[in-house]
Motif scaffolding. Structure first.
Motif, PDB file in Angstrom:
ATOM      1  N   LEU A  87       6.546   3.515  -3.549  1.00 45.38           N
ATOM      2  CA  LEU A  87       5.132   3.136  -3.515  1.00 45.38           C
ATOM      3  C   LEU A  87       4.925   1.722  -4.060  1.00 45.38           C
ATOM      4  CD1 LEU A  87       3.577   6.523  -4.709  1.00 45.38           C
ATOM      5  CD2 LEU A  87       3.373   5.503  -2.432  1.00 45.38           C
ATOM      6  N   TYR A  88       5.644   1.409  -5.122  1.00 45.90           N
ATOM      7  CA  TYR A  88       5.540   0.083  -5.727  1.00 45.90           C
ATOM      8  C   TYR A  88       5.867  -0.999  -4.689  1.00 45.90           C
ATOM      9  CZ  TYR A  88       6.863  -3.874  -8.725  1.00 45.90           C
ATOM     10  OH  TYR A  88       6.974  -5.116  -9.303  1.00 45.90           O
ATOM     11  N   ASN A  89       6.958  -0.798  -3.955  1.00 49.76           N
ATOM     12  CA  ASN A  89       7.353  -1.784  -2.938  1.00 49.76           C
ATOM     13  C   ASN A  89       6.315  -1.895  -1.832  1.00 49.76           C
ATOM     14  OD1 ASN A  89       9.760  -3.039  -3.672  1.00 49.76           O
ATOM     15  ND2 ASN A  89      10.875  -1.136  -3.337  1.00 49.76           N
ATOM     16  N   ARG A  90       5.806  -0.745  -1.421  1.00 46.81           N
ATOM     17  CA  ARG A  90       4.822  -0.786  -0.330  1.00 46.81           C
ATOM     18  C   ARG A  90       3.569  -1.542  -0.752  1.00 46.81           C
ATOM     19  NH1 ARG A  90       3.954   4.483   3.202  1.00 46.81           N
ATOM     20  NH2 ARG A  90       2.998   2.882   4.491  1.00 46.81           N
ATOM     21  N   LEU A  91       3.103  -1.299  -1.962  1.00 45.39           N
ATOM     22  CA  LEU A  91       1.884  -1.968  -2.410  1.00 45.39           C
ATOM     23  C   LEU A  91       2.091  -3.465  -2.601  1.00 45.39           C
ATOM     24  CD1 LEU A  91       0.128   0.483  -4.899  1.00 45.39           C
ATOM     25  CD2 LEU A  91       0.041   0.374  -2.425  1.00 45.39           C
ATOM     26  N   TYR A  92       3.252  -3.858  -3.136  1.00 44.89           N
ATOM     27  CA  TYR A  92       3.487  -5.287  -3.370  1.00 44.89           C
ATOM     28  C   TYR A  92       3.872  -6.019  -2.083  1.00 44.89           C
ATOM     29  CZ  TYR A  92       2.789  -5.453  -8.391  1.00 44.89           C
ATOM     30  OH  TYR A  92       2.206  -5.446  -9.634  1.00 44.89           O
ATOM     31  N   ASP A  93       4.493  -5.299  -1.118  1.00 45.65           N
ATOM     32  CA  ASP A  93       4.830  -5.937   0.168  1.00 45.65           C
ATOM     33  C   ASP A  93       3.564  -6.298   0.936  1.00 45.65           C
ATOM     34  OD1 ASP A  93       7.479  -5.894  -0.200  1.00 45.65           O
ATOM     35  OD2 ASP A  93       7.911  -4.151   1.049  1.00 45.65           O
ATOM     36  N   VAL A 113      -5.899   5.355  -6.683  1.00 45.27           N
ATOM     37  CA  VAL A 113      -4.554   5.394  -7.241  1.00 45.27           C
ATOM     38  C   VAL A 113      -4.583   6.052  -8.618  1.00 45.27           C
ATOM     39  CG1 VAL A 113      -4.708   3.072  -8.273  1.00 45.27           C
ATOM     40  CG2 VAL A 113      -2.496   3.986  -7.696  1.00 45.27           C
ATOM     41  N   VAL A 114      -3.546   6.830  -8.889  1.00 45.85           N
ATOM     42  CA  VAL A 114      -3.369   7.432 -10.222  1.00 45.85           C
ATOM     43  C   VAL A 114      -1.972   7.043 -10.696  1.00 45.85           C
ATOM     44  CG1 VAL A 114      -3.314   9.561 -11.570  1.00 45.85           C
ATOM     45  CG2 VAL A 114      -4.814   9.386  -9.576  1.00 45.85           C
ATOM     46  N   ILE A 115      -1.902   6.449 -11.876  1.00 40.72           N
ATOM     47  CA  ILE A 115      -0.603   5.963 -12.358  1.00 40.72           C
ATOM     48  C   ILE A 115      -0.496   6.132 -13.868  1.00 40.72           C
ATOM     49  CG2 ILE A 115      -1.485   3.569 -12.499  1.00 40.72           C
ATOM     50  CD1 ILE A 115       1.361   2.637 -11.767  1.00 40.72           C
ATOM     51  N   ILE A 124       0.062  -1.621 -16.158  1.00 41.81           N
ATOM     52  CA  ILE A 124       0.428  -0.225 -16.459  1.00 41.81           C
ATOM     53  C   ILE A 124       1.882  -0.116 -16.011  1.00 41.81           C
ATOM     54  CG2 ILE A 124      -0.183   2.204 -16.145  1.00 41.81           C
ATOM     55  CD1 ILE A 124      -2.586   0.642 -17.024  1.00 41.81           C
ATOM     56  N   ALA A 125       2.792  -0.152 -16.956  1.00 40.80           N
ATOM     57  CA  ALA A 125       4.196  -0.422 -16.602  1.00 40.80           C
ATOM     58  C   ALA A 125       5.127   0.759 -16.831  1.00 40.80           C
ATOM     59  CB  ALA A 125       4.679  -1.617 -17.404  1.00 40.80           C
ATOM     60  N   ARG A 126       6.235   0.709 -16.153  1.00 37.46           N
ATOM     61  CA  ARG A 126       7.384   1.573 -16.423  1.00 37.46           C
ATOM     62  C   ARG A 126       8.620   0.665 -16.456  1.00 37.46           C
ATOM     63  NH1 ARG A 126       6.301   6.935 -14.867  1.00 37.46           N
ATOM     64  NH2 ARG A 126       8.303   7.467 -15.779  1.00 37.46           N
ATOM     65  N   ASN A 127       9.690   1.175 -17.028  1.00 39.02           N
ATOM     66  CA  ASN A 127      10.929   0.398 -17.028  1.00 39.02           C
ATOM     67  C   ASN A 127      11.746   0.732 -15.789  1.00 39.02           C
ATOM     68  OD1 ASN A 127      10.931  -1.183 -19.408  1.00 39.02           O
ATOM     69  ND2 ASN A 127      11.126   0.695 -20.600  1.00 39.02           N
ATOM     70  N   GLY A 164       5.011  -2.492 -12.572  1.00 33.63           N
ATOM     71  CA  GLY A 164       3.843  -1.615 -12.543  1.00 33.63           C
ATOM     72  C   GLY A 164       2.686  -2.259 -11.820  1.00 33.63           C
ATOM     73  N   LEU A 165       1.504  -1.731 -12.036  1.00 37.68           N
ATOM     74  CA  LEU A 165       0.301  -2.249 -11.387  1.00 37.68           C
ATOM     75  C   LEU A 165      -0.601  -2.904 -12.431  1.00 37.68           C
ATOM     76  CD1 LEU A 165      -0.670   0.695  -8.984  1.00 37.68           C
ATOM     77  CD2 LEU A 165       0.575  -1.393  -8.420  1.00 37.68           C
TER      78      LEU A 165
END
Lengths: 331, 257
Positions: free
Chosen positions: B144-150, B160-162, B179-182, B195-196
């Motif tokens: 999902l991260y790649n799709r949103l940033y692409d 969105v829920v994150i 709102i991050a993850r490693n 993250g977003l």
């Protein structure tokens, strides 16, 4: 410099980075170091010196080429190749051949090639082929330089300062017990001989691992310090000009000290795939030499020779990235 | 015949070190703590090292002999075994499916299948349209991260829920945080925060690194994430709600492959 009011926060962040990097690098490298010392011990115990030398041509330049190819058959990363390269040297192979193997094996091994392919798949750039091609070319140049320097000094002993290692061959080795009568006989049974060699392999592996691991841990600690002290923004800020980008790629590869089996993924996220200068410099230099391996190799190599090797690797890879990148961009 | 055994202090010490390493690795693996340090694909190597350490520890207690002078068939069989092992590792590496060593998640397998296709647009199409509510769970996070940033514009208007921890970069204006993850490629030494970006005054009520669940509507923004003076179009979450959550058992780490 770090502004004073933020120092406490910076210190917390830096110490967290230090611990995380230290633990991660330790668990990533120790299995490979163990594999390397075990393979090195197997060579020591099961492969006679003469048989090993027969595998490599007498012509030293051809011998370097064979060493470059041999790297493809050793599925371990750079930490593991250090004890193997040392063993090749101890078995009587030329210094240039050992160096060629040390430099090429982490680049040519299947894990590195496949991980690079996977990391840059879909970007439209054949990065894995470029890494392998330029890496082997750089390794050849470095090995030739070592050969030219050491040609007239065939008796050069890279393990000069490490005499203690010869304890393994000496009867005074403290852990080696006396030989029982049954095994001392030349016609011992096959099972006894095999058991003896397996035991000897474990003994060599144990000693080599413990001896090498402390240097690896020192190297990892230095790399973790460097990682905690160098802000990642500094890396990103310097990617504009070719020279700066090449320098950034080289410095990142040397300081971050990442495993060659995974560094392609980091390069993919750290640099744009079309930033050839930084990507090539990072991917080619990292497996050859980095901060943790410099400390690791210092266990076996004289400081002068080690410094010359590091500088040579930086210059060759840097020059290659600077020359090759414009050609690739024009394609 | 009497077997000669000689247990020296150094041999006992080495044996203890190897035993300690072996048990420590087993303990880390057993408690799931390895997942915070290294990628799951490294587990077989690390656990193999644990077994080897155990063998080395026992070998230290056994007696060692000098090598017999006569050549024996072992010299012939060992290289063959080595070649076979190399071939096995080569085949395993070539057919490596990243999802396989993970927690059995289907979504990672889908990710692999997508990546293997040459055409990125076709790959996107094969994933289907984005759902109206995009929930960032661990398994689909990287996809999902790649799709949103692409293609940030394509996701505009979606809810969105994150979950993740709050990160404020030096270039972040007030009321904005990541709102991050490693993200871990291989080990914790190469982790990066992804993250977003979320925007709402409520963000400033939370401390850095606080675990939160954010929900809101996706928009886009030209943002200079690293403070380098280079703005990039990226997704932005205009927050509806931001609440603290317990990090719980999760390590907070996302494994892309």
């Amino acid at each position: 410099m770090i502004p004073a009011p933020d120092f406490a926060a910076w210190l917390r962040g830096a110490s967290s980075t230090f611990v995380t990097t230290l633990a991660g690098l330790a668990f990533e490298t120790i299995p490979f170091l163990l594999m390397g010392t075990l393979l090195s011990a197997v060579i020591q115990s099961f492969v006679p010196d003469r048989s090993l030398r027969r595998l490599f041509p007498r012509n030293r330049y051809l011998s370097i080429l064979v060493a470059l190819v041999a790297g493809a058959f050793v599925p371990i990363c750079e930490c593991g190749t250090v004890p193997l390269a040392r063993r090749l040297r101890q078995k009587g192979l030329p210094l240039s051949t050992s160096v060629a193997f040390l430099v090429a094996a982490p680049l040519a091994n299947p894990m590195t090639v496949i991980s690079t392919y996977v990391a840059f798949k879909g970007t439209g750039y054949p990065v894995f082929a470029l890494r392998l091609g330029f890496g082997l070319a750089a390794a050849f140049v470095i090995a030739i330089a070592v050969e030219l320097v050491s040609r007239n000094r065939p008796r050069i002993d890279i393990t000069g300062p490490t005499r203690r290692l010869t304890r393994l061959e000496a009867p005074a080795f403290p852990a080696a017990p006396r030989l029982p009568a049954s095994l001392a006989k030349p016609r011992a049974s096959l099972g006894s001989r095999l058991a003896s060699r397996v035991a000897e392999t474990f003994e060599h592996a144990s000693y080599d691992f413990l001896d090498t691991a402390r240097y690896l841990i020192a190297g990892i600690t230095l790399a973790a310090f460097a990682r905690a002290l160098v802000p990642s923004g500094a890396i990103l800020r310097s990617l504009g000009q070719p020279l700066a980008a090449t320098g950034t790629g080289l410095a990142s590869a040397y300081i971050l000290s990442l495993c060659s089996s995974a560094d392609a993924f980091v390069a993919r996220s750290l640099f744009a795939p079309d930033s050839y200068h930084a990507v090539l410099a990072f991917l080619v230099l990292g497996p050859m030499i980095d901060l943790k391996n410099t400390v690791l190799i210092s266990r076996f190599v004289r400081p002068g020779l080690l410094a010359a090797f590091v500088v040579l690797a930086l210059l060759v890879v840097g020059a290659m990235a600077l020359v090759a990148s414009p050609l690739l961009e024009a394609l | 015949m009497t077997k000669v055994r000689e247990i020296s202090a150094s041999r006992v010490a080495r044996s203890a070190i190897f035993l300690g390493l072996s048990f420590f690795i087993s303990w880390l693996a057993e408690n799931g703590k390895l997942a915070k340090l290294v990628h799951p694909r490294m587990n077989p190597w690390i656990q193999g090292a644990g077994i080897l350490f155990l063998l080395l520890a026992f070998a230290q207690m056994l007696w060692i002999s000098k090598r017999p002078r006569r050549p024996d068939p072992a010299s012939f069989f060992i290289p063959i075994a080595y070649v076979l092992a190399i071939v096995f590792i080569f085949v395993q590496s070539a057919t490596f499916s990243p999802g396989r060593f993970d927690s059995g998640s289907d979504s990672l397998a889908v990710e692999n299948a997508v990546i293997s296709k040459r055409d990125k647009a076709a790959a996107k199409a094969s994933m289907g349209p984005l759902p109206s509510v995009i929930a960032f769970d661990d398994d689909r996070y990287w996809t999902l991260y790649n799709r949103l940033y692409d293609d940030p514009a394509a996701a505009q208007g979606h809810r969105v829920v994150i979950q993740g921890f709050l990160v404020r970069g030096s270039a972040f204006p007030p009321g904005t945080a990541l709102i991050a993850r490693n993200l871990m490629w291989c080990c914790s030494a190469d982790m990066a925060e992804i993250g977003l970006i979320a925007q709402d005054p409520a963000v400033d009520k939370f401390k850095d690194s606080a675990w939160v669940e954010a929900s809101g509507r996706l928009s886009t923004t030209d943002f200079d994430m690293n403070g380098l003076g280079k703005k990039t179009l990226m997704p932005l979450v205009v927050l509806d709600s931001l609440k603290p959550v317990d990090k719980g058992e999760t390590s907070g780490v996302i494994f892309p492959f």
